[in-house]
Scaffold this motif. Structure first.
Motif, short mmCIF file in Angstrom:
data_model
loop_
_atom_site.label_atom_id
_atom_site.label_comp_id
_atom_site.label_asym_id
_atom_site.label_seq_id
_atom_site.Cartn_x
_atom_site.Cartn_y
_atom_site.Cartn_z
N VAL A 195 20.32 44.89 49.14
CA VAL A 195 19.20 45.45 48.39
C VAL A 195 19.69 46.06 47.08
O VAL A 195 19.10 45.83 46.02
CB VAL A 195 18.46 46.50 49.25
CG1 VAL A 195 17.45 47.27 48.41
CG2 VAL A 195 17.76 45.83 50.42
N ARG A 196 20.77 46.82 47.14
CA ARG A 196 21.23 47.51 45.94
C ARG A 196 21.87 46.56 44.92
O ARG A 196 21.78 46.78 43.72
CB ARG A 196 22.22 48.61 46.32
CG ARG A 196 21.54 49.84 46.90
CD ARG A 196 22.53 50.83 47.49
NE ARG A 196 21.91 52.10 47.81
CZ ARG A 196 21.16 52.31 48.88
NH1 ARG A 196 20.96 51.31 49.74
NH2 ARG A 196 20.60 53.49 49.11
N SER A 197 22.52 45.53 45.39
CA SER A 197 23.16 44.57 44.48
C SER A 197 22.23 43.42 44.11
O SER A 197 22.58 42.62 43.24
CB SER A 197 24.42 44.00 45.13
OG SER A 197 24.09 43.28 46.32
N LYS A 198 21.05 43.34 44.79
CA LYS A 198 20.08 42.25 44.57
C LYS A 198 20.71 40.89 44.88
O LYS A 198 20.39 39.88 44.24
CB LYS A 198 19.54 42.29 43.14
CG LYS A 198 18.71 43.53 42.85
CD LYS A 198 18.12 43.48 41.46
CE LYS A 198 17.12 44.62 41.24
NZ LYS A 198 17.73 45.94 41.33
N HIS A 199 21.58 40.85 45.88
CA HIS A 199 22.12 39.60 46.38
C HIS A 199 21.32 39.15 47.60
O HIS A 199 20.63 39.96 48.23
CB HIS A 199 23.60 39.76 46.74
CG HIS A 199 24.47 40.09 45.57
ND1 HIS A 199 25.75 40.62 45.70
CD2 HIS A 199 24.25 39.98 44.24
CE1 HIS A 199 26.26 40.81 44.50
NE2 HIS A 199 25.37 40.43 43.60
N LYS A 200 21.41 37.87 47.95
CA LYS A 200 20.54 37.35 49.01
C LYS A 200 21.27 36.46 50.01
O LYS A 200 20.75 36.21 51.09
CB LYS A 200 19.39 36.55 48.39
CG LYS A 200 18.55 37.32 47.38
CD LYS A 200 17.48 36.42 46.80
CE LYS A 200 16.68 37.16 45.74
NZ LYS A 200 17.50 37.46 44.56
N ASN A 226 17.92 32.74 50.89
CA ASN A 226 17.46 34.12 50.75
C ASN A 226 17.19 34.69 52.14
O ASN A 226 16.20 34.36 52.78
CB ASN A 226 16.20 34.17 49.89
CG ASN A 226 15.75 35.59 49.60
OD1 ASN A 226 16.16 36.54 50.24
ND2 ASN A 226 14.89 35.73 48.60
N LYS A 244 29.57 47.48 39.83
CA LYS A 244 28.98 46.69 38.75
C LYS A 244 29.94 46.54 37.58
O LYS A 244 29.91 45.53 36.87
CB LYS A 244 27.67 47.33 38.29
CG LYS A 244 26.56 47.27 39.33
CD LYS A 244 25.30 47.97 38.83
CE LYS A 244 24.20 47.91 39.89
NZ LYS A 244 22.96 48.60 39.44
N GLU A 281 17.04 35.66 36.21
CA GLU A 281 17.23 35.88 37.64
C GLU A 281 16.51 37.16 38.03
O GLU A 281 16.10 37.96 37.19
CB GLU A 281 18.72 35.98 37.96
CG GLU A 281 19.49 34.70 37.61
CD GLU A 281 20.97 34.82 37.90
OE1 GLU A 281 21.37 35.87 38.45
OE2 GLU A 281 21.72 33.91 37.56
N ASP A 282 16.37 37.35 39.34
CA ASP A 282 15.60 38.49 39.84
C ASP A 282 16.22 39.82 39.47
O ASP A 282 15.53 40.84 39.34
CB ASP A 282 15.44 38.41 41.36
CG ASP A 282 14.59 37.21 41.77
OD1 ASP A 282 13.84 36.72 40.91
OD2 ASP A 282 14.69 36.79 42.94
N ASN A 283 17.53 39.85 39.30
CA ASN A 283 18.20 41.12 39.04
C ASN A 283 18.37 41.41 37.56
O ASN A 283 19.13 42.27 37.17
CB ASN A 283 19.58 41.14 39.72
CG ASN A 283 20.50 40.07 39.18
OD1 ASN A 283 20.04 39.04 38.70
ND2 ASN A 283 21.80 40.30 39.27
#
Length: 547
Positions: free
Chosen positions: A167-172, A196, A276, A356-358
């Motif tokens: 959730v915090r890194s926006k990885h899936k 995802n 990051k 991208e989403d992030n």
């Protein structure tokens, strides 16, 4: 007479390891054991028989004067807290105490595999939060820039460590460990290959021991899958209550969690932010000076403007640093360009900016740098421009500043696009904070004390409240918007807030319209960005006011 040593192995329930006790007895004298309160063993008539390994010794109270060195506890002759049943056995007790003076508790290192989490090197697949290494409990974040392992334990947080990280890194994407019960497996949709995990779920196949992974959208509603004799109504998500299902990824045992590093949600937030900029950072890096400095908490009331500035100035700097990092990290390569010329004779470059989403979305007014690295025929080139519009085909129209510059118009491929970050807005915020702190007359006394949270007598502005709060050229206002307009027109200072799409711009334009119609002078409109000013000015102009 030579000393006789006998060794008994007692379980250490606190550390789950074995501690070897060395009993040192001098001579072969027979002792009649007194009834000691410190022992739970029954009285044995023969002193030559020590308690067997199957017997249980519940407590041996060693006084606080015992010395502890390197995991070894050495009890002195009078350190045992032992009481005798009768005075006639006092000599026996003293003899036994003397014999116990050589009693040693030693950590022999019988369990060499115990790992102190947070110290030393982690295993490659250890959870990067807590250090759990059980292959059945850890899973890898499969993002190319990450590849870190996390477990399914909640620890001191509301969700499991792997879900917290995703959730915090926006990885899936995730991948199971090769030694896990399901082997090295990347979780993906059986039908479309979607990875995802927040969209993935499972249904039972023809046998209960086989499950099929399907994504919630669009595959769960695909009609072709309904012919597979699968009961799609029993689809269940892989992530439930912010944890992976335990048949897929086990939760570490209570013992493993007790031995793991204890980490708070606040520490997780900080290490994720540090990753990051430094993907190899560890929790030890958080202890370095300047890394973990917390800004002062925001208060509801301030003594003066200096205290107000001391609290908010560092927060503005943090926001500026984050905004700069986010924008400057969003460079895109291999961009295809379509050239055009605007009515002002300036060159316009059209291109599709992958998103991208992030990432932040592009909006008109953003400043971008378009560059070309050069080739055998063309030299390197770059130019800065502003986004003037986003087309329906998701193309970005970038108006380049220079008119006479030599543009590589015969080149359409291989360009790169970078965000250009400017600190203008944040510099103005800091400047306003400084002025507010040093100049008491920079704002009215009413606003000054309101900002500091002081109790201020309510003032009502003598404005006529219109019967119709809407404005010509604007959509009809709803009940909450009408209430906001009436409230603002009667108070010196107001705050209107709401999520996107609730009509704040339209409501603001209506307020400006009615304030202008009061005939009390010009109305100054400010906004945090040029784009916001343009949008508000467009709405105000639609009412017929001169902007």
């Amino acid at each position: 007479m030579d000393s006789q040593y006998e060794t008994a192995s007692q379980p250490d329930t606190g550390n789950d390891v074995y501690t070897f006790l060395e009993f040192n007895t001098q001579g072969d004298e027979d002792f009649d054991y007194a009834e000691f309160q410190g022992l739970s063993q029954p009285i044995r008539p023969s002193a030559s028989v020590w308690p067997s390994s199957s017997d249980s010794v519940s407590a041996l109270d060693i006084a606080s004067s015992s010395e502890i060195r390197g995991g070894r506890v050495a009890a002195g002759a009078n350190n045992g807290n032992v009481s005798s049943g009768s005075s006639k056995d006092a000599g026996v007790v003293e003899s036994l105490a003397a014999g116990m003076s050589g009693l040693n508790f030693e950590d022999t290192g019988a369990d060499d595999e115990i790992f102190e989490y947070g110290k030393g090197e982690f295993a490659e697949h250890a959870c990067r939060y807590c250090g759990v290494t059980n292959p059945a409990c850890v899973i890898r974040c499969n993002a190319p820039s990450c590849r870190k392992w996390f477990c399914n334990s909640r620890g001191n947080t509301s969700g499991s460590h792997i879900v917290n990280h995703l959730v915090r890194s926006k990885h899936k994407e995730v991948c199971l460990h090769k030694d896990s019960p399901l082997g090295e497996t990347i979780l993906e949709c059986y039908n479309c290959g979607c990875r995802n995990v927040f969209l993935l779920g499972f249904i039972s196949a023809k046998t209960e021991s086989v499950v099929v992974l399907l994504c919630r959208e669009p595959c769960l509603s695909v009609s072709a899958l309904k012919d597979m004799n699968w009961d799609l109504s029993k689809w269940c998500p892989l992530v439930e209550d912010r944890c992976f299902l335990q048949w897929l990824l086990k939760v570490p045992s209570e013992q493993e969690q007790l031995r793991a590093r204890q980490i708070s949600a606040q520490q997780i937030n900080k290490i994720e932010e540090l990753w990051k900029t430094n993907p190899d950072a560890t929790f030890e890096d958080l202890e370095k000076p300047g890394v973990d400095d917390e800004p002062q908490p925001v208060a509801l009331k301030y003594e003066d403007a200096y205290q107000y500035q001391n609290v908010f100035a560092p927060l503005i700097k943090l926001e500026a640093d984050y905004d700069k990092m986010m924008k400057e990290s969003q460079s895109k390569d291999n961009i295809t360009i379509r050239w055009d010329v605007g009515l002002n004779k300036k060159r316009i470059a059209y291109f599709v900016f992958p998103k991208e989403d992030n990432e932040l979305r592009l909006v008109p007014g953003d400043e971008l740098r378009l560059r070309y690295s050069g080739d055998a025929v063309h030299s390197s080139w770059q130019s800065v421009g502003h986004v003037i519009k986003l087309t329906a085909q998701e193309e970005v129209a970038l108006e380049l500043g220079a008119i006479q510059q030599d543009f590589p118009l015969d080149v359409t491929h291989g360009f790169s696009v970078d965000f250009v970050w400017k600190s203008t807005s944040f510099d103005r915020m800091q400047g306003a904070m400084k002025t507010f702190a040093v100049d008491d007359t920079s704002v009215s006394g009413y606003i000054y004390h309101h900002l500091l949270g002081h109790e201020v007598e309510m003032h009502l502005v003598r404005n006529a409240v219109p019967r119709r709060c809407g404005a010509p050229g604007l959509p009809e206002l709803n009940a909450s918007q009408v209430s906001a307009v009436k409230s603002v027109l009667q108070r010196p200072i107001s705050l209107i807030q709401g999520p996107p799409g609730t009509g704040k711009t339209v409501t603001s334009a209506a307020i400006v319209y009615h304030m202008a119609k009061q005939g009390q002078g010009q109305v100054l409109v400010c906004a945090p960005s040029n784009v916001a000013v343009d949008q508000l000015a467009e709405k105000i102009s639609a009412t017929g006011l001169k902007v």
